[in-house]
Design a protein around this motif. Structure first.
Motif, PDB file in Angstrom:
ATOM      1  N   SER A  13       0.834  -1.204   0.000  1.00  0.00           N
ATOM      2  CA  SER A  13       0.000   0.000   0.000  1.00  0.00           C
ATOM      3  C   SER A  13       0.866   1.250   0.000  1.00  0.00           C
ATOM      4  O   SER A  13       0.611   2.203  -0.744  1.00  0.00           O
ATOM      5  CB  SER A  13      -0.926   0.005   1.218  1.00  0.00           C
ATOM      6  OG  SER A  13      -1.797  -1.093   1.203  1.00  0.00           O
ATOM      7  N   GLY A 114      -7.066   7.380  -1.371  1.00  0.00           N
ATOM      8  CA  GLY A 114      -8.345   6.725  -1.605  1.00  0.00           C
ATOM      9  C   GLY A 114      -8.276   5.736  -2.754  1.00  0.00           C
ATOM     10  O   GLY A 114      -8.941   4.684  -2.725  1.00  0.00           O
ATOM     11  N   THR A 117      -6.751   2.667  -1.418  1.00  0.00           N
ATOM     12  CA  THR A 117      -7.748   1.952  -0.615  1.00  0.00           C
ATOM     13  C   THR A 117      -8.685   1.133  -1.493  1.00  0.00           C
ATOM     14  O   THR A 117      -9.033  -0.007  -1.164  1.00  0.00           O
ATOM     15  CB  THR A 117      -8.557   2.945   0.231  1.00  0.00           C
ATOM     16  OG1 THR A 117      -7.692   3.554   1.190  1.00  0.00           O
ATOM     17  CG2 THR A 117      -9.698   2.262   0.963  1.00  0.00           C
ATOM     18  N   ASP A 120      -6.814  -1.925  -2.530  1.00  0.00           N
ATOM     19  CA  ASP A 120      -6.638  -2.826  -1.391  1.00  0.00           C
ATOM     20  C   ASP A 120      -7.942  -3.557  -1.074  1.00  0.00           C
ATOM     21  O   ASP A 120      -7.942  -4.754  -0.755  1.00  0.00           O
ATOM     22  CB  ASP A 120      -6.191  -2.037  -0.157  1.00  0.00           C
ATOM     23  CG  ASP A 120      -4.724  -1.646  -0.208  1.00  0.00           C
ATOM     24  OD1 ASP A 120      -3.979  -2.220  -1.030  1.00  0.00           O
ATOM     25  OD2 ASP A 120      -4.316  -0.766   0.575  1.00  0.00           O
ATOM     26  N   ALA A 121      -9.058  -2.835  -1.159  1.00  0.00           N
ATOM     27  CA  ALA A 121     -10.356  -3.461  -0.880  1.00  0.00           C
ATOM     28  C   ALA A 121     -10.647  -4.564  -1.890  1.00  0.00           C
ATOM     29  O   ALA A 121     -11.132  -5.647  -1.533  1.00  0.00           O
ATOM     30  CB  ALA A 121     -11.461  -2.408  -0.898  1.00  0.00           C
ATOM     31  N   LEU A 163     -14.418   7.221  -2.848  1.00  0.00           N
ATOM     32  CA  LEU A 163     -13.177   7.090  -2.086  1.00  0.00           C
ATOM     33  C   LEU A 163     -12.511   8.422  -1.779  1.00  0.00           C
ATOM     34  O   LEU A 163     -11.315   8.468  -1.471  1.00  0.00           O
ATOM     35  CB  LEU A 163     -12.207   6.166  -2.832  1.00  0.00           C
ATOM     36  CG  LEU A 163     -12.421   4.653  -2.674  1.00  0.00           C
ATOM     37  CD1 LEU A 163     -12.289   4.232  -1.216  1.00  0.00           C
ATOM     38  CD2 LEU A 163     -13.722   4.181  -3.252  1.00  0.00           C
ATOM     39  N   GLY A 337     -12.303   7.314   1.938  1.00  0.00           N
ATOM     40  CA  GLY A 337     -10.845   7.290   1.900  1.00  0.00           C
ATOM     41  C   GLY A 337     -10.240   7.291   3.298  1.00  0.00           C
ATOM     42  O   GLY A 337     -10.931   7.500   4.300  1.00  0.00           O
ATOM     43  N   PRO A 338      -8.933   7.071   3.401  1.00  0.00           N
ATOM     44  CA  PRO A 338      -8.265   7.003   4.708  1.00  0.00           C
ATOM     45  C   PRO A 338      -8.314   8.328   5.458  1.00  0.00           C
ATOM     46  O   PRO A 338      -8.579   9.393   4.887  1.00  0.00           O
ATOM     47  CB  PRO A 338      -6.823   6.634   4.344  1.00  0.00           C
ATOM     48  CG  PRO A 338      -6.906   6.048   2.977  1.00  0.00           C
ATOM     49  CD  PRO A 338      -8.033   6.756   2.296  1.00  0.00           C
ATOM     50  N   SER A 354      -4.545   4.053   8.984  1.00  0.00           N
ATOM     51  CA  SER A 354      -5.978   3.978   8.677  1.00  0.00           C
ATOM     52  C   SER A 354      -6.249   3.287   7.345  1.00  0.00           C
ATOM     53  O   SER A 354      -7.400   2.921   7.064  1.00  0.00           O
ATOM     54  CB  SER A 354      -6.592   5.381   8.663  1.00  0.00           C
ATOM     55  OG  SER A 354      -6.161   6.124   7.525  1.00  0.00           O
ATOM     56  N   LEU A 355      -5.229   3.090   6.517  1.00  0.00           N
ATOM     57  CA  LEU A 355      -5.462   2.470   5.208  1.00  0.00           C
ATOM     58  C   LEU A 355      -6.048   1.067   5.308  1.00  0.00           C
ATOM     59  O   LEU A 355      -7.045   0.777   4.646  1.00  0.00           O
ATOM     60  CB  LEU A 355      -4.169   2.463   4.383  1.00  0.00           C
ATOM     61  CG  LEU A 355      -3.963   3.658   3.438  1.00  0.00           C
ATOM     62  CD1 LEU A 355      -3.652   4.927   4.227  1.00  0.00           C
ATOM     63  CD2 LEU A 355      -2.846   3.377   2.432  1.00  0.00           C
ATOM     64  N   ARG A 358      -9.797   1.137   6.429  1.00  0.00           N
ATOM     65  CA  ARG A 358     -10.701   1.621   5.390  1.00  0.00           C
ATOM     66  C   ARG A 358     -10.858   0.580   4.281  1.00  0.00           C
ATOM     67  O   ARG A 358     -11.945   0.402   3.734  1.00  0.00           O
ATOM     68  CB  ARG A 358     -10.183   2.931   4.806  1.00  0.00           C
ATOM     69  CG  ARG A 358     -10.544   4.174   5.603  1.00  0.00           C
ATOM     70  CD  ARG A 358     -12.057   4.326   5.717  1.00  0.00           C
ATOM     71  NE  ARG A 358     -12.451   5.704   5.920  1.00  0.00           N
ATOM     72  CZ  ARG A 358     -13.093   6.152   6.994  1.00  0.00           C
ATOM     73  NH1 ARG A 358     -13.401   5.311   7.970  1.00  0.00           N
ATOM     74  NH2 ARG A 358     -13.429   7.414   7.096  1.00  0.00           N
ATOM     75  N   ALA A 359      -9.777  -0.117   3.948  1.00  0.00           N
ATOM     76  CA  ALA A 359      -9.867  -1.152   2.920  1.00  0.00           C
ATOM     77  C   ALA A 359     -10.813  -2.264   3.363  1.00  0.00           C
ATOM     78  O   ALA A 359     -11.621  -2.760   2.571  1.00  0.00           O
ATOM     79  CB  ALA A 359      -8.484  -1.711   2.611  1.00  0.00           C
TER      80      ALA A 359
END
Length: 376
Positions: A13, A114, A117, A120-121, A163, A337-338, A354-355, A358-359
């Motif tokens: 990330s 974002g 993220t 990552d999600a 995001l 977003g983070p 926070s990433l 949030r993901a």
């Protein structure tokens, strides 16, 4: 039962965030946007369907389709933008840094983190057949070339997940609508020393108009009408023949935007022989809370089940492309977003810790069942 996701690859990330920030992408800047889209397309390969570069009025955008079109299940749209407010050369002044859990650099918060993220999600879900992703290249300038694409991508979706960064970590459930105008004034030039009386001073007329415009807001309803950029005249010894002012209007309800537009359209010149002309209109409808509240409830439930921090909600005056999708009647949740701060400011930063949270939240919303919503 809530899906259980594997851990986010924090090193990956951070590496991706650095790569995105180190590509300078002012709105519409093709040499920066194209390589950024190539990165996003390569990272989403195997997770989503076909990646398509869409060019509108010279500005490129990236639209990644869902893998399978299943008429029995409406897709989810992940929505973001790649452009930033920062001009070329800003990176040399403020290079990407990551120190003590904070990442800084131009566009890191709004909204390249974002985009990381979102990817990552998707990685956490293992790929999703029913997810689309749209990343635009001119959101910071009003989405003038991308609005139609945003609305096309959102059509038929069961939810839109935006995001953009949150507000102090809170999700954004309401955004003001925006209208943009330009009021032009036409007078008559004359020598300011020899015969000023034969001129019609466009700047004086503009002053009358600015005072009238400034009085159209409604503090109680949160409606702002702001004269912003203006100009008049050519030389110090000439009665100005022309002048103009730009006007920014923001309101929580569409009917308030329409009220202000009627009032602006009714403005008349005060000076004999002066003329005024208004151009512009509503740029973005409001994102009303009724379009977000059910997705917010789902997000809060997911946060509790996953052991994440409690989620707040925020109403903000700034607009996003989520305004367009909510205006179509599609459930829309913004601010996913983070965490961080400083959007459009030199001190912008992102909380790297926070990433992953949030993901996981976005991945859970992708997997969540469809929601229903009622505008209001």
């Amino acid at each position: 039962m809530t899906a259980t996701f594997h851990d986010v690859d924090a090193a990956r990330s951070l590496r991706r965030l650095r790569q995105l920030v180190e590509l300078e992408t002012p709105s519409g800047h093709v040499p920066g946007l194209d390589p950024l889209y190539e990165l996003l397309a390569s990272w989403s390969s195997g997770l989503l369907g076909r990646a398509e570069r869409v060019v509108s009025d010279g500005v490129p955008h990236l639209y990644v389709h869902e893998r399978v079109r299943d008429p029995a299940r409406a897709p989810v749209l992940l929505l973001g933008h790649a452009d930033t407010v920062w001009p070329l050369g800003t990176l040399a002044e403020r290079p990407f840094t990551a120190v003590d859990g904070r990442a800084t650099g131009p566009g890191v918060f709004d909204m390249k983190a974002g985009l990381v993220t979102a990817l990552d999600a998707l990685e956490l879900t293992g790929g999703a057949d029913d997810v689309r992703m749209l990343v635009t290249g001119d959101e910071e300038r009003g989405s003038l070339t991308s609005r139609a694409l945003v609305e096309e991508a959102a059509a038929g979706c069961r939810a839109v997940l935006v995001l953009e960064p949150g507000q102090d970590g809170a999700l954004k459930t309401a955004r003001k609508g925006v209208a943009l105008y330009r009021l032009a004034v036409r007078g008559r030039a004359a020598h300011a020393g020899l015969e000023p009386e034969s001129g019609v001073n466009a700047l004086v007329e503009l002053a009358h108009q600015v005072l009238a415009i400034d009085g159209l807001g409604d503090t109680g309803r949160g409606t702002t009408v702001t004269p912003t950029v203006g100009s008049a005249g050519t030389t110090t010894n000439t009665v100005p023949e022309s002048a103009h002012v730009e006007i920014d209007v923001r309101a929580w309800e569409r009917w308030e935007l329409e009220r202000v537009e009627r009032a602006l359209s009714a403005l008349c010149a005060r000076l004999p022989e002066a003329r005024v002309e208004l151009v512009g209109g509503i740029n973005r409808p409001p994102l009303e809370r009724g379009m977000s509240v059910h997705l917010l409830s789902a997000a809060r439930r997911l946060a509790r089940e996953q052991g994440l921090a409690a989620l707040g909600e925020a109403r903000v005056g700034g607009a996003s492309d989520g305004n367009f999708t909510a205006g179509l009647g599609i459930p829309t949740l913004d601010g996913l977003g983070p965490a961080g701060a400083g959007a459009h400011a030199r001190h912008e930063w992102v909380d790297l810790d926070s990433l992953p949270d949030r993901a996981r939240l976005v991945a859970g919303l992708i997997r969540a069942p469809a929601v229903t919503t009622t505008a209001g």
